[in-house]
Design an enzyme around this catalytic site. Structure first.
Site, PDB file in Angstrom:
ATOM      1  N   HIS A 103     -12.520  -3.257  34.154  1.00 45.16           N
ATOM      2  CA  HIS A 103     -13.482  -2.131  34.586  1.00 45.16           C
ATOM      3  C   HIS A 103     -12.212  -1.184  35.122  1.00 45.16           C
ATOM      4  O   HIS A 103     -11.184  -1.784  35.953  1.00 45.16           O
ATOM      5  CB  HIS A 103     -14.218  -2.352  35.714  1.00 45.16           C
ATOM      6  CG  HIS A 103     -14.522  -1.235  36.452  1.00 45.16           C
ATOM      7  ND1 HIS A 103     -14.634  -1.206  37.785  1.00 45.16           N
ATOM      8  CD2 HIS A 103     -15.632  -0.045  36.008  1.00 45.16           C
ATOM      9  CE1 HIS A 103     -15.096  -0.003  38.079  1.00 45.16           C
ATOM     10  NE2 HIS A 103     -15.727   0.485  37.146  1.00 45.16           N
ATOM     11  N   SER A 104     -12.217  -0.156  34.728  1.00 47.21           N
ATOM     12  CA  SER A 104     -11.469   1.281  35.581  1.00 47.21           C
ATOM     13  C   SER A 104      -9.912   0.620  35.333  1.00 47.21           C
ATOM     14  O   SER A 104      -9.412   0.572  34.173  1.00 47.21           O
ATOM     15  CB  SER A 104     -11.795   1.281  37.217  1.00 47.21           C
ATOM     16  OG  SER A 104     -11.338   2.672  37.710  1.00 47.21           O
ATOM     17  N   LEU A 105      -9.228   0.521  36.529  1.00 45.46           N
ATOM     18  CA  LEU A 105      -7.935   0.150  36.453  1.00 45.46           C
ATOM     19  C   LEU A 105      -7.580  -1.130  35.697  1.00 45.46           C
ATOM     20  O   LEU A 105      -6.755  -1.299  34.729  1.00 45.46           O
ATOM     21  CB  LEU A 105      -7.321  -0.238  37.684  1.00 45.46           C
ATOM     22  CG  LEU A 105      -5.791  -0.533  37.862  1.00 45.46           C
ATOM     23  CD1 LEU A 105      -4.705   0.271  37.311  1.00 45.46           C
ATOM     24  CD2 LEU A 105      -5.375  -0.851  39.215  1.00 45.46           C
TER      25      LEU A 105
END
Length: 342
Positions: A103-105
């Site tokens: 998720h994300s990073l």
């Protein structure tokens, strides 16, 4: 898969250790799940129970986050260094392949690693991210200038923290701080899933807590990626099964990534893209059920339960990939033949 069925793990590293939780099946290679910036493995709390129970999930805290060790004093966090966490985990467990969910990073890390080492990845799930967000040069320079000063301030705070306890707050206050810091992507209702691994109890005030993550991670070195470079990386993913789930209220999968997504659609027959209506950047946390509708069949298709055979001695024997394929073909042929007789 039960959220209570896990084993705490500590993966050794030169700066200390990487903490994690291995949920579910621990006899087969699991999915490696990597959280986003300033989060921790608790971000997957609501998704884990909805995933198939035949395959485990190893969720880790990135260095400086959750319960993982902080890097040495005077050092700086960077995306490129975080990418190295994946082969480090693989080496620890002796994996030649890895299945990724980020998720994300964590999604950026998974994407970059998959592009650089495509022969070692058999599946990648990206939650509300594909490429790093692009910013104009003026904004980037302003951020870098700001980070230089703040990073030194955080180092001074760490020195003071070794001598004095940092400021502490009630859990209700920390919940509001977390929600505000995420631009309300994480609502107070779900903040508890992230707080339990990134706060420590005050020794001075019984009902107060303080953030225990490394303050330097707030000023880590971003990965600045021109669209052309991102598209070149995307082309290296080739036919690796790839699933992207976007929150409709999030701009992290932005217009700038449209060409990269188009490349995946054109070149990769195993690429899937879905948008969850009303989803924020933490779409997997507050809309876990909707995400699971897409993730579960994707996992079942690309990481199906391991097929086994029984020898004359009554012992179960694991099959090679080619043997599994042949057994599946025989099964489907028998099924088709049986149906033709009905």
């Amino acid at each position: 898969m039960s959220l209570s069925d896990f084993k705490e793990v500590r993966i050794p590293a030169p700066w200390g250790h990487i903490s994690g939780r291995w949920y579910g099946n621990r006899t087969e290679r699991p999915i490696l799940a990597i959280h986003g910036w300033l989060d921790n493995l608790g971000t997957f709390d609501r998704l884990i129970p909805l995933l198939p129970d035949y395959i485990g999930v190893l969720c880790i805290d990135l260095p400086g986050h959750g319960r993982s060790a902080h890097i040495q004093p005077g050092m700086h966090y960077a995306v490129n260094d975080y990418v190295l966490i994946i082969p480090r985990v693989m080496k620890e467990y002796g994996w030649s392949k890895v299945s990724l969910m980020g998720h994300s990073l964590g999604g950026i890390i998974s994407f970059v690693y998959t592009s650089l080492a495509p022969d070692t990845v058999d599946m990648v799930i990206s939650l509300d991210i594909l490429l790093p967000l692009s910013k104009d040069p003026k904004t980037v320079i302003k951020y870098l200038n700001h980070s230089l000063d703040k990073h030194l301030v955080e180092e001074e705070r760490q020195v003071e923290g070794n001598l004095h306890e940092p400021p502490s707050y009630t859990l209700a206050q920390l919940t509001q701080v977390l929600a505000k810091g995420s631009d309300n992507s994480v609502t107070p209702e779900f903040a508890q899933h992230l707080l339990h691994r990134q706060v420590s109890k005050s020794q001075l005030y019984p009902d107060r807590f303080f953030f225990s993550r490394d303050g330097r991670v707030k000023y880590y070195s971003h990965l600045q990626m021109e669209p052309e470079f991102g598209e070149a990386l995307v082309k290296r993913i080739r036919r690796i099964p790839c699933l992207i789930i976007k929150g409709s209220k999030s701009d992290f999968v932005e217009a700038r990534t449209e060409k990269a997504v188009a490349i995946l659609r054109q070149n990769n027959p195993h690429f899937e893209f879905y948008e969850v209506e009303g989803g924020t950047h933490h779409v997997h946390l507050h809309a876990a059920e909707e995400c699971a509708r897409y993730i579960v069949p994707f996992i079942r298709h690309h990481r199906p339960p391991a097929l086994t055979s029984w020898s004359l001695s009554g012992k179960e024997e694991h099959l090679s990939a080619e043997e599994k394929r042949r057994q599946q073909e025989r099964f489907f042929k028998r099924s088709t033949h049986a149906k033709s007789k009905l």
